[in-house]
Design a protein around this motif. Structure first.
Motif, PDB file in Angstrom:
ATOM      1  N   ASP A  19     -12.633 -13.556   7.149  1.00  0.00           N
ATOM      2  CA  ASP A  19     -13.774 -12.701   6.796  1.00  0.00           C
ATOM      3  C   ASP A  19     -14.499 -13.248   5.564  1.00  0.00           C
ATOM      4  O   ASP A  19     -15.722 -13.207   5.497  1.00  0.00           O
ATOM      5  CB  ASP A  19     -13.310 -11.260   6.538  1.00  0.00           C
ATOM      6  CG  ASP A  19     -12.830 -10.582   7.804  1.00  0.00           C
ATOM      7  OD1 ASP A  19     -13.219 -11.021   8.909  1.00  0.00           O
ATOM      8  OD2 ASP A  19     -12.058  -9.610   7.692  1.00  0.00           O
ATOM      9  N   HIS A 101     -12.232  -5.718  -0.133  1.00  0.00           N
ATOM     10  CA  HIS A 101     -11.895  -4.366   0.323  1.00  0.00           C
ATOM     11  C   HIS A 101     -13.120  -3.443   0.230  1.00  0.00           C
ATOM     12  O   HIS A 101     -13.372  -2.639   1.138  1.00  0.00           O
ATOM     13  CB  HIS A 101     -10.745  -3.849  -0.540  1.00  0.00           C
ATOM     14  CG  HIS A 101     -10.226  -2.523  -0.138  1.00  0.00           C
ATOM     15  ND1 HIS A 101      -9.915  -2.200   1.166  1.00  0.00           N
ATOM     16  CD2 HIS A 101      -9.939  -1.413  -0.874  1.00  0.00           C
ATOM     17  CE1 HIS A 101      -9.461  -0.955   1.199  1.00  0.00           C
ATOM     18  NE2 HIS A 101      -9.480  -0.458  -0.009  1.00  0.00           N
ATOM     19  N   ASN A 103     -16.043  -4.126   0.738  1.00  0.00           N
ATOM     20  CA  ASN A 103     -16.957  -4.433   1.838  1.00  0.00           C
ATOM     21  C   ASN A 103     -16.285  -4.255   3.210  1.00  0.00           C
ATOM     22  O   ASN A 103     -16.810  -4.746   4.218  1.00  0.00           O
ATOM     23  CB  ASN A 103     -17.502  -5.853   1.692  1.00  0.00           C
ATOM     24  CG  ASN A 103     -18.542  -5.941   0.597  1.00  0.00           C
ATOM     25  OD1 ASN A 103     -19.722  -5.699   0.832  1.00  0.00           O
ATOM     26  ND2 ASN A 103     -18.118  -6.221  -0.629  1.00  0.00           N
ATOM     27  N   ASP A 104     -15.132  -3.584   3.218  1.00  0.00           N
ATOM     28  CA  ASP A 104     -14.410  -3.317   4.464  1.00  0.00           C
ATOM     29  C   ASP A 104     -13.998  -4.568   5.211  1.00  0.00           C
ATOM     30  O   ASP A 104     -13.918  -4.560   6.446  1.00  0.00           O
ATOM     31  CB  ASP A 104     -15.247  -2.438   5.404  1.00  0.00           C
ATOM     32  CG  ASP A 104     -15.060  -0.976   5.085  1.00  0.00           C
ATOM     33  OD1 ASP A 104     -13.916  -0.607   4.759  1.00  0.00           O
ATOM     34  OD2 ASP A 104     -16.047  -0.220   5.159  1.00  0.00           O
ATOM     35  N   LYS A 106     -11.181  -7.773   5.904  1.00  0.00           N
ATOM     36  CA  LYS A 106      -9.722  -7.742   6.055  1.00  0.00           C
ATOM     37  C   LYS A 106      -8.988  -9.049   5.799  1.00  0.00           C
ATOM     38  O   LYS A 106      -7.763  -9.048   5.665  1.00  0.00           O
ATOM     39  CB  LYS A 106      -9.379  -7.283   7.493  1.00  0.00           C
ATOM     40  CG  LYS A 106      -9.884  -5.895   7.840  1.00  0.00           C
ATOM     41  CD  LYS A 106      -9.173  -4.814   7.042  1.00  0.00           C
ATOM     42  CE  LYS A 106      -9.670  -3.427   7.424  1.00  0.00           C
ATOM     43  NZ  LYS A 106      -9.273  -2.430   6.411  1.00  0.00           N
ATOM     44  N   ALA A 143      -4.046  -2.448   2.892  1.00  0.00           N
ATOM     45  CA  ALA A 143      -5.497  -2.237   2.939  1.00  0.00           C
ATOM     46  C   ALA A 143      -6.202  -3.428   3.583  1.00  0.00           C
ATOM     47  O   ALA A 143      -7.313  -3.299   4.097  1.00  0.00           O
ATOM     48  CB  ALA A 143      -6.042  -2.025   1.534  1.00  0.00           C
ATOM     49  N   ILE A 144      -5.577  -4.591   3.537  1.00  0.00           N
ATOM     50  CA  ILE A 144      -6.153  -5.796   4.146  1.00  0.00           C
ATOM     51  C   ILE A 144      -5.104  -6.470   5.020  1.00  0.00           C
ATOM     52  O   ILE A 144      -3.912  -6.160   4.924  1.00  0.00           O
ATOM     53  CB  ILE A 144      -6.717  -6.771   3.090  1.00  0.00           C
ATOM     54  CG1 ILE A 144      -5.620  -7.267   2.154  1.00  0.00           C
ATOM     55  CG2 ILE A 144      -7.847  -6.104   2.302  1.00  0.00           C
ATOM     56  CD1 ILE A 144      -6.097  -8.355   1.205  1.00  0.00           C
TER      57      ILE A 144
END
Ligand code: AR6
Length: 169
Positions: A19, A101, A103-104, A106, A143-144
């Motif tokens: 990403d 994180h 920026n959503d 992963k 979270a990632i």
């Protein structure tokens, strides 16, 4: 639910499809040598056009752009310290994960920030890098998905091979 995977890989970071790849930039964000030069060459000049609009970046901060011609969707630019400064280097890794994180996103790949032109000793930089990532992941469980330490030099392969097992058993 997944468990965050942390690994190292010997690679040219401009070839990785994640990403976001991290750029070890300078405060102007206008490109340079080392990994910064390689990323700008591979991404194309639209990257520089976007970087110019960001108004630079302080040491330890992180700013995101598109990836343009890179296989990665984004580049997170950070500026490492010149010479040994553990808190500034820690902030680079930590803030890159915050931006990822935020920026959503992963998955991320880090180069060995500051250990080239900026002269941070490789072994000390690796232990700060691993500690920063470990702390962030501890505060943000799962979270990632993936953190890749993208290594370019033999010296870093030998350092990370050992250290990563100690920090992420
Ligand atoms: N893929 C992965 N890692 C790489 C690549 C690549 N294609 N090319 C080099 N490295 P450096 P710094 C490694 O010097 O010390 C620039 O001019 C390299 O072997 O790129 O943070 C900026 O504009 C080393 O392990 O970054 C700044 O002015 C690591 O990337 C300054 O250099 C970092 O080395 C930043 O210096």
């Amino acid at each position: 639910q997944f468990e965050t995977k942390v690994c190292w890989q010997r690679a040219d970071i401009t070839k990785l499809k994640v990403d976001a790849i991290v750029n070890a930039a300078n405060r102007s964000l206008r490109g340079g040598g080392g990994v910064d030069g390689a990323i700008h060459r591979a991404a194309g000049k639209r990257l520089l056009n976007e970087c110019i609009k960001l108004d630079g970046c302080q040491t330890g901060e992180a700013k995101i752009t598109g990836g343009y011609n890179l296989p990665s969707k984004h580049v997170i630019h950070t500026v490492g310290p010149i010479g040994e400064d553990a808190s500034a280097l820690f902030a680079c890794y930590y803030n890159c994960l915050e931006v990822l994180h935020g920026n959503d996103l992963k998955s991320i790949a880090f180069p060995c920030i500051s250990t080239g032109i900026y002269g941070y000793p490789n072994d000390k930089a690796a232990s700060v890098a691993l500690k920063a990532v470990h702390n962030w992941l501890h505060e943000h469980p799962n979270a990632i998905e993936t953190v890749v330490f993208c290594l370019f030099l033999d010296i870093d392969v030998s350092i990370y091979e050992d250290l990563i097992k100690q920090v992420f058993p």
